[in-house]
Design a protein around this motif. Sequence first.
Motif, mmCIF file in Angstrom:
data_model
loop_
_atom_site.group_PDB
_atom_site.id
_atom_site.type_symbol
_atom_site.label_atom_id
_atom_site.label_comp_id
_atom_site.label_asym_id
_atom_site.label_seq_id
_atom_site.Cartn_x
_atom_site.Cartn_y
_atom_site.Cartn_z
ATOM 1 N N TYR A 43 0.889 -1.109 0.015
ATOM 2 C CA TYR A 43 0.236 0.340 0.134
ATOM 3 C C TYR A 43 1.192 1.102 0.361
ATOM 4 O O TYR A 43 1.628 1.400 0.727
ATOM 5 N N THR A 60 -8.779 -7.675 -3.687
ATOM 6 C CA THR A 60 -9.134 -6.788 -2.984
ATOM 7 C C THR A 60 -9.826 -6.093 -2.671
ATOM 8 O O THR A 60 -9.938 -5.136 -3.020
ATOM 9 N N HIS A 62 -10.352 -3.567 -0.774
ATOM 10 C CA HIS A 62 -9.953 -2.298 0.233
ATOM 11 C C HIS A 62 -8.540 -2.152 -0.280
ATOM 12 O O HIS A 62 -7.354 -1.617 -0.518
ATOM 13 N N ILE A 65 -7.597 2.906 1.532
ATOM 14 C CA ILE A 65 -7.649 2.983 3.820
ATOM 15 C C ILE A 65 -7.487 4.200 3.426
ATOM 16 O O ILE A 65 -6.162 4.538 4.057
ATOM 17 N N LYS A 69 -7.759 2.703 9.916
ATOM 18 C CA LYS A 69 -8.725 1.807 9.928
ATOM 19 C C LYS A 69 -8.199 0.894 9.398
ATOM 20 O O LYS A 69 -7.301 0.755 8.923
ATOM 21 N N GLY A 70 -8.779 -0.810 10.152
ATOM 22 C CA GLY A 70 -7.682 -1.771 9.592
ATOM 23 C C GLY A 70 -6.791 -2.057 10.732
ATOM 24 O O GLY A 70 -6.338 -0.980 11.062
ATOM 25 N N VAL A 71 -5.997 -3.047 10.628
ATOM 26 C CA VAL A 71 -4.312 -3.190 10.882
ATOM 27 C C VAL A 71 -3.568 -2.521 9.932
ATOM 28 O O VAL A 71 -3.070 -1.420 10.338
ATOM 29 N N TYR A 93 -10.123 -4.396 11.819
ATOM 30 C CA TYR A 93 -9.767 -5.176 11.783
ATOM 31 C C TYR A 93 -10.460 -4.797 9.905
ATOM 32 O O TYR A 93 -11.693 -5.708 10.566
ATOM 33 N N CYS A 96 -10.302 -9.084 3.596
ATOM 34 C CA CYS A 96 -10.594 -9.052 2.385
ATOM 35 C C CYS A 96 -10.877 -10.980 2.233
ATOM 36 O O CYS A 96 -11.174 -10.443 0.886
#
Length: 147
Positions: A43, A60, A62, A65, A69-71, A93, A96
């Motif tokens: 990312y 995915t 995602h 992001i 947000k999320g890991v 989390y 995906c």
Amino acid sequence: MDYDKLLEKVRCVDASRGMKEGLQMICDILESSVEHYDWVGFYIAEKEELVLGPYSGAPTDHTSITFGKGVCGQVALSKEEMVVQDVSSEDNYLSCSIHVRSEAVIPLLKEGELIAELDIDSHSKFAFTSDDMEFLRAVRDHASTFF
Ligand code: SME
């Protein structure tokens, strides 16, 4: 898994290829060589968003992001690597795929600023050993030379 040998292979992908192709090759090498790496991707940090870059594995949802947000988003804020050995125990989390059981996210920093993240998903719980993390940090260090 002989991570020393695999790291040699990763380091053969040199920055003259350009970022997109180089990072793609690194994802493909990792995903195809390590049985417990089922999705490998980068990312890229753009303002307060992580934008999906090269990856190897299932597509995915995602693709973008928000920090926090999320890991991946948590790592963007802390700039510290994060390993979730059982994703069902992580409240913040973003799933995906229902098959993913554990995840490791390693930040790429330049002069203290987040530039990207290396994200690995596994279909096995407790997939990431200290050897994995040492290897993934070395992969991250090499990938940083593409930026
Ligand atoms: N699980 C991640 C989202 C990215 S996918 O794993 C590719 C998260 O919680 O940030």
